[in-house]
Design an enzyme around this catalytic site. Structure first.
Site, PDB file in Angstrom:
ATOM      1  N   ILE A 475       0.826  -1.213   0.000  1.00 39.05           N
ATOM      2  CA  ILE A 475       0.000   0.000   0.000  1.00 39.05           C
ATOM      3  C   ILE A 475       0.863   1.267   0.000  1.00 39.05           C
ATOM      4  O   ILE A 475       0.635   2.188  -0.782  1.00 39.05           O
ATOM      5  CB  ILE A 475      -0.936   0.039   1.247  1.00 39.05           C
ATOM      6  CG1 ILE A 475      -1.728  -1.264   1.402  1.00 39.05           C
ATOM      7  CG2 ILE A 475      -1.860   1.246   1.196  1.00 39.05           C
ATOM      8  CD1 ILE A 475      -2.634  -1.624   0.263  1.00 39.05           C
ATOM      9  N   THR A 555       0.929   0.336   7.756  1.00 35.12           N
ATOM     10  CA  THR A 555       1.466  -0.960   8.183  1.00 35.12           C
ATOM     11  C   THR A 555       0.305  -1.831   8.642  1.00 35.12           C
ATOM     12  O   THR A 555      -0.831  -1.379   8.742  1.00 35.12           O
ATOM     13  CB  THR A 555       2.419  -0.812   9.384  1.00 35.12           C
ATOM     14  OG1 THR A 555       1.637  -0.564  10.564  1.00 35.12           O
ATOM     15  CG2 THR A 555       3.392   0.329   9.199  1.00 35.12           C
ATOM     16  N   GLU A 606     -10.912   5.479   6.367  1.00 35.89           N
ATOM     17  CA  GLU A 606     -11.874   4.921   5.408  1.00 35.89           C
ATOM     18  C   GLU A 606     -11.475   3.517   4.969  1.00 35.89           C
ATOM     19  O   GLU A 606     -12.321   2.634   4.802  1.00 35.89           O
ATOM     20  CB  GLU A 606     -11.979   5.860   4.198  1.00 35.89           C
ATOM     21  CG  GLU A 606     -12.924   5.395   3.108  1.00 35.89           C
ATOM     22  CD  GLU A 606     -14.337   5.163   3.617  1.00 35.89           C
ATOM     23  OE1 GLU A 606     -15.038   6.146   3.862  1.00 35.89           O
ATOM     24  OE2 GLU A 606     -14.742   3.986   3.776  1.00 35.89           O
ATOM     25  N   VAL A 609     -12.307  -0.388   6.260  1.00 35.47           N
ATOM     26  CA  VAL A 609     -13.425  -1.242   5.844  1.00 35.47           C
ATOM     27  C   VAL A 609     -13.670  -1.069   4.352  1.00 35.47           C
ATOM     28  O   VAL A 609     -13.918   0.051   3.883  1.00 35.47           O
ATOM     29  CB  VAL A 609     -14.708  -0.867   6.625  1.00 35.47           C
ATOM     30  CG1 VAL A 609     -15.860  -1.775   6.192  1.00 35.47           C
ATOM     31  CG2 VAL A 609     -14.491  -0.965   8.126  1.00 35.47           C
ATOM     32  N   LEU A 613     -13.674   1.890  -0.942  1.00 35.07           N
ATOM     33  CA  LEU A 613     -15.132   2.098  -1.047  1.00 35.07           C
ATOM     34  C   LEU A 613     -15.617   3.026   0.062  1.00 35.07           C
ATOM     35  O   LEU A 613     -15.191   2.885   1.214  1.00 35.07           O
ATOM     36  CB  LEU A 613     -15.873   0.759  -0.932  1.00 35.07           C
ATOM     37  CG  LEU A 613     -15.644  -0.281  -2.029  1.00 35.07           C
ATOM     38  CD1 LEU A 613     -16.447  -1.547  -1.710  1.00 35.07           C
ATOM     39  CD2 LEU A 613     -16.038   0.262  -3.402  1.00 35.07           C
ATOM     40  N   GLY A 664      -2.471  -9.020  -4.283  1.00 38.22           N
ATOM     41  CA  GLY A 664      -2.386  -7.956  -3.266  1.00 38.22           C
ATOM     42  C   GLY A 664      -3.669  -7.785  -2.467  1.00 38.22           C
ATOM     43  O   GLY A 664      -3.888  -6.741  -1.866  1.00 38.22           O
ATOM     44  N   GLU A 667      -4.066  -9.824   3.585  1.00 37.46           N
ATOM     45  CA  GLU A 667      -3.238  -9.170   4.592  1.00 37.46           C
ATOM     46  C   GLU A 667      -1.803  -9.646   4.407  1.00 37.46           C
ATOM     47  O   GLU A 667      -1.570 -10.696   3.786  1.00 37.46           O
ATOM     48  CB  GLU A 667      -3.721  -9.553   5.995  1.00 37.46           C
ATOM     49  CG  GLU A 667      -5.060  -8.979   6.365  1.00 37.46           C
ATOM     50  CD  GLU A 667      -5.069  -7.478   6.201  1.00 37.46           C
ATOM     51  OE1 GLU A 667      -4.375  -6.774   6.950  1.00 37.46           O
ATOM     52  OE2 GLU A 667      -5.772  -6.983   5.285  1.00 37.46           O
ATOM     53  N   ASP A 678      -9.707 -10.639  10.059  1.00 34.87           N
ATOM     54  CA  ASP A 678      -9.721  -9.354   9.355  1.00 34.87           C
ATOM     55  C   ASP A 678     -11.165  -8.867   9.177  1.00 34.87           C
ATOM     56  O   ASP A 678     -11.473  -7.694   9.387  1.00 34.87           O
ATOM     57  CB  ASP A 678      -9.019  -9.529   8.003  1.00 34.87           C
ATOM     58  CG  ASP A 678      -8.966  -8.236   7.216  1.00 34.87           C
ATOM     59  OD1 ASP A 678      -8.175  -7.345   7.598  1.00 34.87           O
ATOM     60  OD2 ASP A 678      -9.733  -8.100   6.236  1.00 34.87           O
ATOM     61  N   LYS A 682     -13.283  -5.510  10.816  1.00 36.80           N
ATOM     62  CA  LYS A 682     -14.093  -4.545  10.057  1.00 36.80           C
ATOM     63  C   LYS A 682     -15.490  -4.429  10.638  1.00 36.80           C
ATOM     64  O   LYS A 682     -16.030  -3.325  10.760  1.00 36.80           O
ATOM     65  CB  LYS A 682     -14.148  -4.976   8.596  1.00 36.80           C
ATOM     66  CG  LYS A 682     -12.786  -4.871   7.905  1.00 36.80           C
ATOM     67  CD  LYS A 682     -12.801  -5.563   6.563  1.00 36.80           C
ATOM     68  CE  LYS A 682     -11.444  -5.429   5.880  1.00 36.80           C
ATOM     69  NZ  LYS A 682     -11.273  -6.393   4.793  1.00 36.80           N
ATOM     70  N   GLY A 797      -7.035  -4.662  -2.659  1.00 39.86           N
ATOM     71  CA  GLY A 797      -6.095  -4.403  -3.746  1.00 39.86           C
ATOM     72  C   GLY A 797      -5.344  -3.114  -3.497  1.00 39.86           C
ATOM     73  O   GLY A 797      -5.883  -2.184  -2.897  1.00 39.86           O
TER      74      GLY A 797
HETATM   75  N1  LIG Z   1      -4.203  -5.060   0.671  1.00 42.64           N
HETATM   76  C1  LIG Z   1      -5.350  -4.471   0.758  1.00 42.64           C
HETATM   77  O1  LIG Z   1      -6.191  -4.602  -0.112  1.00 42.64           O
HETATM   78  C2  LIG Z   1      -5.698  -3.640   1.927  1.00 42.64           C
HETATM   79  C3  LIG Z   1      -6.929  -3.012   1.999  1.00 42.64           C
HETATM   80  C4  LIG Z   1      -7.235  -2.215   3.131  1.00 42.64           C
HETATM   81  C5  LIG Z   1      -6.317  -2.088   4.136  1.00 42.64           C
HETATM   82  N2  LIG Z   1      -5.120  -2.719   4.045  1.00 42.64           N
HETATM   83  C6  LIG Z   1      -4.176  -2.555   5.114  1.00 42.64           C
HETATM   84  O2  LIG Z   1      -2.994  -1.981   4.626  1.00 42.64           O
HETATM   85  C7  LIG Z   1      -1.953  -2.226   5.539  1.00 42.64           C
HETATM   86  C8  LIG Z   1      -0.659  -2.483   4.810  1.00 42.64           C
HETATM   87  O3  LIG Z   1      -0.776  -3.620   4.007  1.00 42.64           O
HETATM   88  P1  LIG Z   1       0.373  -3.985   2.989  1.00 42.64           P
HETATM   89  O4  LIG Z   1      -0.162  -5.058   2.132  1.00 42.64           O
HETATM   90  O5  LIG Z   1       0.907  -2.758   2.331  1.00 42.64           O
HETATM   91  O6  LIG Z   1       1.480  -4.576   3.948  1.00 42.64           O
HETATM   92  P2  LIG Z   1       3.029  -4.884   3.619  1.00 42.64           P
HETATM   93  O7  LIG Z   1       3.418  -6.002   4.458  1.00 42.64           O
HETATM   94  O8  LIG Z   1       3.240  -4.967   2.131  1.00 42.64           O
HETATM   95  O9  LIG Z   1       3.759  -3.546   4.094  1.00 42.64           O
HETATM   96  C9  LIG Z   1       3.850  -3.202   5.443  1.00 42.64           C
HETATM   97  C10 LIG Z   1       4.923  -2.147   5.594  1.00 42.64           C
HETATM   98  O10 LIG Z   1       4.901  -1.721   6.938  1.00 42.64           O
HETATM   99  C11 LIG Z   1       6.220  -1.658   7.451  1.00 42.64           C
HETATM  100  N3  LIG Z   1       6.148  -1.881   8.886  1.00 42.64           N
HETATM  101  C12 LIG Z   1       5.624  -2.930   9.565  1.00 42.64           C
HETATM  102  N4  LIG Z   1       5.767  -2.753  10.888  1.00 42.64           N
HETATM  103  C13 LIG Z   1       6.369  -1.564  11.058  1.00 42.64           C
HETATM  104  C14 LIG Z   1       6.783  -0.816  12.185  1.00 42.64           C
HETATM  105  N5  LIG Z   1       6.561  -1.257  13.412  1.00 42.64           N
HETATM  106  N6  LIG Z   1       7.384   0.373  11.996  1.00 42.64           N
HETATM  107  C15 LIG Z   1       7.577   0.841  10.740  1.00 42.64           C
HETATM  108  N7  LIG Z   1       7.203   0.179   9.646  1.00 42.64           N
HETATM  109  C16 LIG Z   1       6.607  -1.006   9.795  1.00 42.64           C
HETATM  110  C17 LIG Z   1       6.956  -2.725   6.700  1.00 42.64           C
HETATM  111  O11 LIG Z   1       8.351  -2.451   6.692  1.00 42.64           O
HETATM  112  C18 LIG Z   1       6.339  -2.612   5.315  1.00 42.64           C
HETATM  113  O12 LIG Z   1       7.006  -1.598   4.605  1.00 42.64           O
HETATM  114  C19 LIG Z   1      -2.458  -3.356   6.425  1.00 42.64           C
HETATM  115  O13 LIG Z   1      -2.819  -2.836   7.691  1.00 42.64           O
HETATM  116  C20 LIG Z   1      -3.719  -3.830   5.729  1.00 42.64           C
HETATM  117  O14 LIG Z   1      -4.690  -4.332   6.591  1.00 42.64           O
HETATM  118  C21 LIG Z   1      -4.798  -3.471   2.966  1.00 42.64           C
HETATM  119  N1  LIG Z   2      -7.062  -8.303   3.282  1.00 41.48           N
HETATM  120  C1  LIG Z   2      -8.189  -7.459   3.224  1.00 41.48           C
HETATM  121  C2  LIG Z   2      -7.847  -6.176   2.538  1.00 41.48           C
HETATM  122  C3  LIG Z   2      -8.887  -5.120   2.706  1.00 41.48           C
HETATM  123  O1  LIG Z   2      -8.919  -4.654   4.014  1.00 41.48           O
HETATM  124  C4  LIG Z   2      -9.286  -8.167   2.494  1.00 41.48           C
HETATM  125  O2  LIG Z   2      -9.017  -9.193   1.876  1.00 41.48           O
HETATM  126  O3  LIG Z   2     -10.419  -7.736   2.551  1.00 41.48           O
HETATM  127 NA    NA Z   3     -13.721   2.087   2.781  1.00 42.63          NA
END
Ligand SMILES: NC(=O)c1ccc[n+]([C@@H]2O[C@H](COP(=O)([O-])OP(=O)(O)OC[C@H]3O[C@@H](n4cnc5c(N)ncnc54)[C@H](O)[C@@H]3O)[C@@H](O)[C@H]2O)c1
Ligand SMILES: N[C@@H](CCO)C(=O)O
Ligand code: NA
Length: 816
Positions: A475, A555, A606, A609, A613, A664, A667, A678, A682, A797
């Site tokens: 992200i 993170t 936002e 959840v 969206l 992507g 989690e 997860d 939400k 995503g």
């Molecule tokens: N993938 C999705 O569709 C989606 C949707 C909504 C929310 N999210 C949320 O996005 C967040 C990030 O997901 P991601 O896929 O990018 O994860 P990722 O594992 O690809 O990246 C996480 C990043 O956080 C850093 N990090 C972790 N712990 C840390 C700390 N204590 N201090 C500093 N940096 C730290 C890591 O070095 C890494 O760069 C998650 O909380 C996830 O729930 C993801």
């Molecule tokens: N891993 C989460 C990302 C969105 O928060 C999901 O699959 O819904």
């Molecule tokens: Na949302």
């Protein structure tokens, strides 16, 4: 060479003295600095109290003992036993002399200003002697200097005037003879021609530093204090106040004249005369650049530099025909007041000359009235002057800045901000220099007024957001790409600039108030970043004290959560896609919201959840407009949605989960998606936003995994178990297919109960038709009763999530 001055707090404890000496050690010791020191914090007050008690014939032993203890504790902590004796001995001599003086005051019941100066001088002498000796453990060339011998003054005890020519000569000669020494000089104290101790008045140690700096043509005078330089307003009143990097001498004087106690204005004059820059630095955040006060300030786009205020003043109104056309009336009035040492803060005179209004300290008001009655007795008797009136409980607010002169509309902006906020203006004065416009208002309105005026003048700045980003994974990286692409558009169409002023991941961190390059951030971070430390990152972010700062948590870690509270309290907004914060205990969730509100900053999540969206926002708007949520039904796991939509025909379960991860959607740890955690987070966040103070254990979850998968200790093991349990998933799929149904993992909130269940639904169900990583949520409310409000679309995503984070960021400071 430089002159460094450390104030009371900076010399106030063993810990702080160590910091001070480290800072001195970091100077270029080739060109020996001069170090000017104050008394330890609290000591001057103790000495004043002791002297006044002695004068009243009261006991002052406890005061003396406190002063002694304060110093001796430092000596014991910072000096090795072998080096302690000479310092103890000398300080004991000081204390004996002090006791003799107090005894004399006690006997005579009389405390002259001369004696008081002599008594106060021990504060600086003790601290400086002690610290110079501690310093000599570190630099052999440390030397104690009793500054009173070099600053020569008249005999105006308590507020002596410096004989500049003589003083400069003495300082120059002394410095020339001791060029190889690091001089530790007592601040505040001086002496008259007869060699009696005098003092330089309020802000005296700053003045000492300026006098030494001017005499020695120092390259810089550094005033080390306990705040981050001069700010746009008193930070206790305006949470959004920020430090000013540069000020002209005049601006600094105008700003500190009213209120800002950072530096006492007259102390700047020697530096101003010789154009020596003064730097205000924070001993406790030395990396912070502080405020430069100098003559060649860069042109700034700030309409004003700051807002200063005096909390409590009184005004005196004089009216009458006796003033009209009488040259010299105001001359008589104000020379009378000045002769009697009554400081007139501000004056306004009506153009008809029928009235004069001036402001004084409340404690001076009655005295001023008495003086006026006496001086203008004849005019009063002849009714040419009405009896002077006092109005109290007033404050002064002033806007300050050299740009005002060149910019029309400044006073318009000031008065419309006051007017819009219902603040009544009692009197107005504009300095003839146009560096300052002052208004007198009711004391009760001061805080509101300063905040409103701050907003009115610094709104342009609001359009620069300074973001500190945690996480550079899926992200985080995508967000940087989107920002880079969109930057020119935002600048062009929305007057908005988003600066990435800090980046931190688990390995490295980097901060830069100027903003990091989005072309090159990865290289910058990896090659110029320091080792990551989250606490330090947060501290440095706070220390930079940038306006419109936003902390962005990308993170999935628990670690950042404990910092949110303190971040809000530092008036920094938080945007987060990390659900760990809002889904931990309810009390914490509540506290985040309340604290953000108290400190006037935003907390947007936002993407907690349904990724980008508009779900959180929709719920919030329903609630705010008075709708009542009866039921929420939702599919909120993008990952499971994707799996159920693609786990059909020949596709294997294991392969489908892998795909979801590669796309992507999952989690960082895909077990969190598959075990329902997860989704639970939400639902919990939605329920809380809908007004139910639930905890995680209140959410009922149907498990969709076989025991062995749940127990897998690592992600690798988890995937192995998925493979091994292929038949379990095949059976599920076949059962649904044979009934003409599809699998759906559905969350429901109704009457404060939350459950997540695995269901098989046919084509009559509204959640039957979904594809990809779609989420769907339906709100049944008082207003959306027979047909619910539905939000549907990709709910996972990197692109859609980063876009949601992006939208939250640009909403900071603009949505309520
Ligand atoms: N993938 C999705 O569709 C989606 C949707 C909504 C929310 N999210 C949320 O996005 C967040 C990030 O997901 P991601 O896929 O990018 O994860 P990722 O594992 O690809 O990246 C996480 C990043 O956080 C850093 N990090 C972790 N712990 C840390 C700390 N204590 N201090 C500093 N940096 C730290 C890591 O070095 C890494 O760069 C998650 O909380 C996830 O729930 C993801
Ligand atoms: N891993 C989460 C990302 C969105 O928060 C999901 O699959 O819904
Ligand atoms: Na949302």
């Amino acid at each position: 060479m430089k002159v460094l001055k450390f104030g009371g707090t900076s010399v106030g404890s063993a810990e702080n003295i160590k910091t001070l000496l480290r800072l001195v050690g970091e100077e270029n010791l080739q060109q020996k600095p001069v170090v000017v020191l104050s008394a330890m914090s609290g000591v001057t007050n103790l000495l004043t109290d002791a002297a006044e008690r002695a004068e009243r014939g009261e006991d002052y032993d406890k005061h003396l003992k406190d002063i002694e203890d304060k110093h001796f504790a430092v000596i014991r902590t910072l000096l090795p036993a072998a080096a302690q004796n000479p310092v103890f001995t000398r300080l004991k001599i000081f204390f004996n002399e002090l006791e003799d003086l107090l005894q004399a005051v006690h006997n005579l019941k009389e405390l002259s200003l001369q004696t008081k100066d002599q008594i106060l001088s021990y504060g600086e002498r003790c601290s400086t002697f002690m610290i110079s000796h501690i310093a000599s453990q570190q630099f052999a060339e440390a030397m104690y200097v009793n500054g009173s011998e070099f600053i020569k003054t008249d005999s105006n005890f308590g507020q002596a005037k410096v004989d500049t020519a003589l003083t400069e000569m003495l300082i120059k000669n002394f410095y020339a003879a001791n060029k190889d020494k690091v001089l530790f000089v007592t601040g505040f104290i001086s002496s008259n021609a007869a060699g009696r101790v005098t003092t330089l008045g309020r802000g005296g140690s700053d003045y000492t530093a300026a006098v030494w700096g001017a005499a020695l043509e120092a390259s810089e005078i550094e005033i080390w204090t306990d705040v981050n330089g001069m700010m746009t307003a008193d930070p206790r009143i305006v949470k959004k106040a920020f430090s000013l990097p540069e000020l002209s001498y005049t601006e600094a004087m105008e700003l500190s004249y009213f209120g800002a106690k950072v530096i006492y204005p007259p102390t700047m004059i020697p530096a101003f005369m010789k154009k020596i820059p003064i730097v205000i630095k924070n001993t406790f955040e030395p990396e912070f650049a502080g405020t430069y006060i100098k003559s060649d300030v860069k042109s700034s786009n700030l309409p004003i530099k700051g807002i200063s205020s005096i909390d409590h003043i009184s005004i005196i109104n004089l009216t009458g025909s006796g003033m009209v056309g009488k040259a010299g009336f105001s001359g008589r009035l104000f020379s009378l007041l000045s002769r009697e040492q009554i400081n007139v803060v501000l004056i306004t005179q009506s153009s008809s000359e029928h009235s004069i209004t001036f402001a004084v300290k409340p404690s001076d008001a009655a005295h001023a009235i008495a003086l006026i009655k006496k001086e203008f007795e004849l005019e009063l008797d002849a009714n040419k002057l009405a009896l002077p009136e006092i109005e109290s409980n007033l404050s002064v607010l002033a806007i300050v800045g050299e740009n005002m002169k060149r910019t029309p509309g400044m006073s318009g902006r000031l008065f419309s901000a006051l007017g819009r906020n219902g603040i009544n203006v009692r009197a107005i004065a504009q300095g003839s220099s146009e560096y300052n416009i002052s208004v007198i208002i009711n004391k009760d309105d001061l805080s509101k007024a300063v905040n409103a005026v701050h907003d009115a003048f610094f709104t342009d700045l609001k359009r620069t957001l300074n973001i500190f980003c945690l996480g550079t994974g899926n992200i985080g990286k995508t967000l940087f790409n989107q920002l880079k692409e969109q930057m020119p558009f935002l600048a062009e169409n929305n007057d908005l600039q988003v600066k990435v002023t800090g980046i931190c991941n688990t390995r490295k961190m980097i901060l830069n108030a100027e903003g990091l390059s989005l072309e090159d951030w990865e290289n910058e971070l990896n090659n110029h970043g320091e080792k990551a430390n989250l606490a330090t990152f947060v501290e440095k972010m706070k220390a930079l004290n940038l306006p419109n700062a936003v902390f962005v948590d990308n993170t999935a870690s628990e670690a950042p959560i404990s910092f949110y509270q303190g971040i809000f309290e530092s008036s920094i907004s938080v945007v987060t896609c990390n659900k760990k914060g809002n889904s931990a205990d309810y009390a914490q969730y509540r506290s985040f919201k309340d604290t953000a509100r108290t400190f006037g900053v935003d907390f947007y999540y936002e993407t907690n959840v349904g990724a980008g969206l508009p779900i959180i926002r929709t719920l919030k708007e329903l609630m705010m407009s008075g709708d009542k949520v009866a039921r929420i039904e939702a599919i909120l796991s993008g990952t499971i949605s994707y799996i159920f939509n693609n786990f059909k025909g020949d596709a294997g379960f294991y392969e489908t989960v892998k795909e979801a991860q590669e796309l992507g959607y999952t989690e960082p740890d895909p077990r969190d998606d598959l075990n329902g955690k997860d989704f639970m987070r939400k639902m919990l966040i939605l329920a809380r936003d809908a007004g139910y103070p639930l905890e995680a254990e209140n959410v009922k979850i149907d498990n969709i995994l076989p025991e062995a998968c749940l127990k897998a200790a690592s992600v690798d093991d988890f995937y192995k178990e998925l493979k091994a349990n292929a038949s379990y998933f095949e059976e599920l799929k076949n059962k649904a297919a044979s009934e003409g149904k599809v699998l759906r993992y559905i969350g429901k909130l109704e009457n404060g109960n939350v459950e997540i269940s695995l269901q098989m639904v046919d084509d009559s169900h509204p959640f039957y038709m979904l594809s990809g990583s779609d989420n769907i949520i339906s709100f049944t409310t008082d207003r959306y009763k027979s047909r619910p409000l539905v939000v549907k679309g990709p709910g996972a995503g990197a692109e859609v999530t980063a876009a949601g984070v992006f939208a939250d960021i640009i909403n900071v400071g603009t949505l309520s």
